[in-house]
Scaffold this motif. Structure first.
Motif, PDB file in Angstrom:
ATOM      1  N   THR A 161      87.623  -2.543  15.681  1.00  0.00           N
ATOM      2  CA  THR A 161      87.208  -3.214  16.913  1.00  0.00           C
ATOM      3  C   THR A 161      85.825  -3.830  16.744  1.00  0.00           C
ATOM      4  N   GLU A 162      84.911  -3.104  16.137  1.00  0.00           N
ATOM      5  CA  GLU A 162      83.568  -3.621  15.908  1.00  0.00           C
ATOM      6  C   GLU A 162      83.594  -4.785  14.919  1.00  0.00           C
ATOM      7  N   HIS A 163      84.455  -4.693  13.918  1.00  0.00           N
ATOM      8  CA  HIS A 163      84.588  -5.795  12.961  1.00  0.00           C
ATOM      9  C   HIS A 163      85.037  -7.069  13.671  1.00  0.00           C
ATOM     10  N   ARG A 164      86.030  -6.943  14.543  1.00  0.00           N
ATOM     11  CA  ARG A 164      86.523  -8.118  15.273  1.00  0.00           C
ATOM     12  C   ARG A 164      85.440  -8.700  16.175  1.00  0.00           C
ATOM     13  N   ARG A 165      84.704  -7.821  16.840  1.00  0.00           N
ATOM     14  CA  ARG A 165      83.648  -8.296  17.728  1.00  0.00           C
ATOM     15  C   ARG A 165      82.588  -9.057  16.933  1.00  0.00           C
ATOM     16  N   ALA A 166      82.156  -8.460  15.812  1.00  0.00           N
ATOM     17  CA  ALA A 166      81.123  -9.108  14.993  1.00  0.00           C
ATOM     18  C   ALA A 166      81.640 -10.411  14.398  1.00  0.00           C
ATOM     19  N   ARG A 167      82.901 -10.433  13.999  1.00  0.00           N
ATOM     20  CA  ARG A 167      83.469 -11.650  13.415  1.00  0.00           C
ATOM     21  C   ARG A 167      83.535 -12.761  14.451  1.00  0.00           C
ATOM     22  N   ARG A 168      83.940 -12.423  15.661  1.00  0.00           N
ATOM     23  CA  ARG A 168      83.965 -13.416  16.734  1.00  0.00           C
ATOM     24  C   ARG A 168      82.572 -13.974  16.996  1.00  0.00           C
ATOM     25  N   GLU A 169      81.574 -13.090  17.027  1.00  0.00           N
ATOM     26  CA  GLU A 169      80.206 -13.539  17.266  1.00  0.00           C
ATOM     27  C   GLU A 169      79.752 -14.500  16.171  1.00  0.00           C
ATOM     28  N   ASP A 170      80.111 -14.201  14.926  1.00  0.00           N
ATOM     29  CA  ASP A 170      79.761 -15.106  13.825  1.00  0.00           C
ATOM     30  C   ASP A 170      80.420 -16.475  14.008  1.00  0.00           C
ATOM     31  N   LEU A 171      81.672 -16.477  14.435  1.00  0.00           N
ATOM     32  CA  LEU A 171      82.387 -17.738  14.621  1.00  0.00           C
ATOM     33  C   LEU A 171      81.826 -18.523  15.807  1.00  0.00           C
ATOM     34  N   VAL A 172      81.392 -17.821  16.850  1.00  0.00           N
ATOM     35  CA  VAL A 172      80.759 -18.509  17.973  1.00  0.00           C
ATOM     36  C   VAL A 172      79.447 -19.148  17.521  1.00  0.00           C
ATOM     37  N   THR A 173      78.681 -18.433  16.702  1.00  0.00           N
ATOM     38  CA  THR A 173      77.453 -19.010  16.152  1.00  0.00           C
ATOM     39  C   THR A 173      77.757 -20.278  15.368  1.00  0.00           C
ATOM     40  N   ALA A 174      78.805 -20.237  14.560  1.00  0.00           N
ATOM     41  CA  ALA A 174      79.212 -21.422  13.804  1.00  0.00           C
ATOM     42  C   ALA A 174      79.651 -22.545  14.736  1.00  0.00           C
ATOM     43  N   VAL A 223      78.544 -23.090  17.841  1.00  0.00           N
ATOM     44  CA  VAL A 223      77.341 -23.660  18.452  1.00  0.00           C
ATOM     45  C   VAL A 223      76.703 -24.664  17.491  1.00  0.00           C
ATOM     46  N   GLU A 224      76.632 -24.304  16.210  1.00  0.00           N
ATOM     47  CA  GLU A 224      76.070 -25.226  15.220  1.00  0.00           C
ATOM     48  C   GLU A 224      76.937 -26.467  15.080  1.00  0.00           C
ATOM     49  N   ALA A 225      78.258 -26.308  15.175  1.00  0.00           N
ATOM     50  CA  ALA A 225      79.167 -27.452  15.094  1.00  0.00           C
ATOM     51  C   ALA A 225      78.930 -28.410  16.258  1.00  0.00           C
ATOM     52  N   VAL A 226      78.678 -27.860  17.449  1.00  0.00           N
ATOM     53  CA  VAL A 226      78.371 -28.706  18.609  1.00  0.00           C
ATOM     54  C   VAL A 226      77.081 -29.471  18.368  1.00  0.00           C
ATOM     55  N   ARG A 227      76.078 -28.801  17.828  1.00  0.00           N
ATOM     56  CA  ARG A 227      74.800 -29.470  17.560  1.00  0.00           C
ATOM     57  C   ARG A 227      74.982 -30.641  16.590  1.00  0.00           C
ATOM     58  N   VAL A 228      75.887 -30.491  15.638  1.00  0.00           N
ATOM     59  CA  VAL A 228      76.089 -31.524  14.621  1.00  0.00           C
ATOM     60  C   VAL A 228      77.076 -32.586  15.085  1.00  0.00           C
ATOM     61  N   ALA A 229      78.222 -32.152  15.613  1.00  0.00           N
ATOM     62  CA  ALA A 229      79.313 -33.083  15.928  1.00  0.00           C
ATOM     63  C   ALA A 229      79.288 -33.577  17.367  1.00  0.00           C
ATOM     64  N   GLY A 230      78.557 -32.889  18.253  1.00  0.00           N
ATOM     65  CA  GLY A 230      78.499 -33.309  19.648  1.00  0.00           C
ATOM     66  C   GLY A 230      79.525 -32.592  20.505  1.00  0.00           C
ATOM     67  N   PRO A 231      79.567 -32.905  21.798  1.00  0.00           N
ATOM     68  CA  PRO A 231      80.430 -32.195  22.742  1.00  0.00           C
ATOM     69  C   PRO A 231      81.912 -32.227  22.393  1.00  0.00           C
ATOM     70  N   GLU A 232      82.370 -33.280  21.712  1.00  0.00           N
ATOM     71  CA  GLU A 232      83.795 -33.397  21.384  1.00  0.00           C
ATOM     72  C   GLU A 232      84.090 -32.817  20.003  1.00  0.00           C
ATOM     73  N   PHE A 233      83.425 -31.740  19.649  1.00  0.00           N
ATOM     74  CA  PHE A 233      83.652 -31.120  18.340  1.00  0.00           C
ATOM     75  C   PHE A 233      85.118 -30.704  18.186  1.00  0.00           C
ATOM     76  N   ALA A 234      85.574 -30.692  16.943  1.00  0.00           N
ATOM     77  CA  ALA A 234      86.930 -30.254  16.635  1.00  0.00           C
ATOM     78  C   ALA A 234      86.890 -28.859  16.020  1.00  0.00           C
ATOM     79  N   VAL A 235      88.018 -28.171  16.067  1.00  0.00           N
ATOM     80  CA  VAL A 235      88.082 -26.851  15.447  1.00  0.00           C
ATOM     81  C   VAL A 235      87.777 -26.961  13.958  1.00  0.00           C
ATOM     82  N   GLU A 236      88.149 -28.085  13.358  1.00  0.00           N
ATOM     83  CA  GLU A 236      87.820 -28.307  11.941  1.00  0.00           C
ATOM     84  C   GLU A 236      86.305 -28.272  11.709  1.00  0.00           C
ATOM     85  N   ASP A 237      85.532 -28.773  12.684  1.00  0.00           N
ATOM     86  CA  ASP A 237      84.076 -28.744  12.562  1.00  0.00           C
ATOM     87  C   ASP A 237      83.558 -27.310  12.544  1.00  0.00           C
TER      88      ASP A 237
END
Length: 221
Positions: free
Chosen positions: A26-39, A41-55
């Motif tokens: 459970t902790e692994h999943r939580r931490a992994r999700r947090e890492d992906l959310v961080t990624a 946020v960075e994708a939004v900063r780079v690609a803009g509001p219409e970011f894709a999952v690929e970004d």
């Protein structure tokens, strides 16, 4: 790009022997999700509001399959990004300035308005992202949630000021929502128009807000 990460399947192994193993997963999943959310946020900063999952996958160094192992669809990922912006970026700045001890009411208003305008300047992509997803039916709305949280907190402060002076606090929330809505709408217009420098915008909005509240609230510090 980093090699696509391989994650453990998203269910517990049927022979998991202890609650400790389940808790670790459970902790692994939580931490992994947090890492992906961080990624994300960075994708939004780079690609803009219409970011894709690929970004997001590119930012995290994983495959899209891994993203969808932790988020059912892009809407759930967007909700998580909005939550991160609110909890880690937006509200800490605004609420911190709202409750900080200032010389007087005008200084307090100026600090909160300046914090909001600085967010627009510091994080333009995240700001546009929040507005791009405002009003989504049945989904997270960062703009509305922020308005509500800041207005409710400001309303409490105004109500306490009125009550301490022996006056009814009934109007406190009306005034609080009025001030927050005025600042947010004017700043949103300015974010595209840029008719005056940011510092001048903050002074203009502070003059307007304090000019009204100064005649309505009992004297402060």
């Amino acid at each position: 790009m980093q090699p696509a990460a391989v994650d453990t399947p998203s269910v517990d192994a049927p022979d998991a022997p202890t609650d400790g193993r389940r808790a670790r997963w459970t902790e692994h999943r939580r931490a992994r999700r947090e890492d992906l959310v961080t990624a994300a946020v960075e994708a939004v900063r780079v690609a803009g509001p219409e970011f894709a999952v690929e970004d997001v996958a590119r930012s995290a160094g994983v495959s899209k399959t891994v993203i969808y192992r932790y988020f059912s669809d892009k809407d759930e990922l967007v909700d998580a990004v909005l939550g991160r912006i609110s909890d880690a970026i937006l509200l800490p700045r605004l609420m911190g300035e709202l409750v900080a001890d200032r010389a007087d009411d005008r200084a307090q208003l100026h600090a909160v308005i300046a914090a909001f305008v600085s967010l627009i300047e510091d994080e333009p992509a995240l700001y546009r992202f929040a507005y791009a997803h405002a009003g989504r039916s049945g989904r997270a709305d960062l703009v509305a949630a922020t308005e509500r949280e800041i207005a409710e907190a400001l309303g409490v402060l105004m109500g306490e000021r009125l009550a301490a002076a022996g006056r009814s606090p009934d109007a406190a929330l009306t005034w609080a929502y009025g001030v927050v809505g005025m600042v947010q709408l004017a700043a949103h217009w300015w974010s595209a128009a840029r008719t005056v420098p940011a510092a001048q915008l903050v002074d203009q909005l502070t003059d307007l807000a304090h000019g009204g509240l100064g005649t309505l609230l009992p004297p402060g510090r």
